[in-house]
Design a protein around this motif. Structure first.
Motif: not given
Length: 431
Positions: A191, A327-328, A342-348
């Protein structure tokens, strides 16, 4: 399960009870505790534990072992009388008896047939020697970190654990702490994209040889100074060493990279799936004025960069680690909190509420592995590799030059570095 002798004795006892009852036709009372009833643990299912060298951190570990119903603490070995007596008092109070035995020499504890496992929490100079000795006696080992002071010790320990078939858990408990486990899982799931860098929170690398003046040696039963030194070079007694002021002294300590790197380099190797190897190139960094900095950059053979540094962290707690992909990135530390790019990773993310310094779940895994003979998360093979990486980095820092390392042969391209892979041991100690 390991306790075959205890199991045989218990089965013989119960068989004898049954035969006696049949012969006399009289009722026979068997305590529920002997059968593991009423929420108790039967004696044949308990791990019989001893301990070697218990101070502050070891005392914390011991408290967790003592709280478990499936562990019975039997004996303490320490070269200091005051510590032997303190641990015995703690154990006797826990069990409301007077059965905890005390020893000055670890061999007298290890020779006991009724000891299954040992907690080793001596000073760093003794970790390898005590663990190998325990392995030779067939005892499983939970040993506080760092497990070694040299590359040679790291490899000798792993080989001894494998040779004697014991369960070994290094006290690098973050492999069993939720936030560190989740961070590694996110990296390994892809991820972050292709992994490019891993960052380990380390301390200032240096050790010194500023030794304290000689003081009169105490009686050997109060403090056995010769045994306290163990394999280290002989030097005159000073009470400051025994009181804990041995850290930072070259003979007794592996420096600041190893001090925290035994945790954080280990986390980086784990997340990057490098448990089987070590970086192949080590580059000490320098300040603008030409003085050496506290940072080391290292590179694995596939180009992934390992950064060992003491500053620039986000304040998420001690022993932080950061993993960077195309990617992060994700960073976490002993507070249990995590930060991402980033926010996409924050949801994990999730908060686990357990400090990274707490070994409770790590000790629980060790106990389970003693019972099942499964290899634990911080076994000797993976711990040896992360320690070897830390030792290589400190060698490069001391030499103040870039060095290359073959992780298969465990050799450098530098003769000075090769001579630093080991240290002389004082007779009669040997690996």
């Amino acid at each position: 399960m390991k306790h075959s002798k205890n199991q045989i004795e218990r089965r013989s006892f119960l068989k004898g009870v049954a035969l006696a009852g049949a012969a006399s036709l009289a009722p026979m009372y068997v305590p529920a505790s002997a059968l593991g009833l009423d929420g108790t643990v039967s004696p044949s299912s308990r791990i019989n534990l001893g301990a070697i060298g218990i101070g502050a951190r070891g005392g914390h570990d011991l408290g967790i072992f003592l709280s478990r119903k499936d562990v019975r603490f039997r004996a303490i070995c320490d070269v200091r009388r005051i510590r032997r007596e303190a641990v015995k008092a703690q154990a006797d109070k826990t069990y409301n008896d007077n059965e905890c035995a005390m020893y000055k020499d670890m061999e007298d504890l290890l020779i006991r047939d009724d000891i299954d496992a040992v907690l080793i929490a001596t000073g760093d100079r003794w970790h390898t020697m005590a663990s190998i000795t325990a392995a030779k006696y067939g005892k499983d080992v939970y040993c506080e970190k760092p497990l070694s002071l040299t590359i040679q010790e790291s490899r000798a320990l792993a080989e001894a654990v494998n040779r004697y078939g014991i369960v070994y858990q290094a006290g690098t408990q973050r492999r069993n702490i939720g936030n560190f486990m989740l961070a590694a899982k996110i990296v390994q799931s892809g991820k972050l994209g292709k992994l490019t860098e891993v960052h380990a929170n380390t301390l200032w690398p240096a050790t010194d040889q500023d030794w304290y003046p000689a003081e009169p040696e105490p009686d050997v039963n109060e403090v056995d100074w010769d045994r306290w030194l163990g394999p280290c070079p002989w030097r005159p007694y000073n009470s400051k060493y025994v009181a804990g002021d041995w850290r930072g002294k070259f003979d007794f300590h592996g420096g600041g990279i190893l001090e925290w790197g035994s945790h954080t380099v280990d986390l980086c190797q784990w997340a990057a799936q490098k448990d089987h190897t070590a970086p192949v190139r080590y580059e000490p960094q320098f300040n603008d004025d030409g003085s050496i900095a506290g940072h080391i950059w290292a590179y694995y053979d596939d180009g992934v960069k390992l950064v060992m540094r003491s500053d620039g962290w986000l304040g998420l707690g001690t022993c932080s680690a950061r993993y960077v992909g195309e990617e992060g990135w994700i960073e976490t530390g002993d507070s249990g909190r995590m930060a991402v790019s980033n926010d996409k990773l924050r949801s994990e993310l999730k908060y686990f509420g357990m400090l990274g310094t707490d070994p409770t779940t790590h000790i629980a895994e060790f106990i389970e592995c003693v019972k099942t003979r499964r290899n634990p998360a911080a076994n000797a093979n993976v711990a040896a590799q992360s320690h070897i990486a830390s030792h290589c980095a400190y060698i490069a820092w001391q030499l103040k030059r870039t060095i290359e390392f073959d992780p298969v042969k465990e050799e450098f391209n530098d003769e000075d570095a090769n001579r630093m892979r080991t240290r002389a041991m004082r007779a009669p100690y040997t690996l």
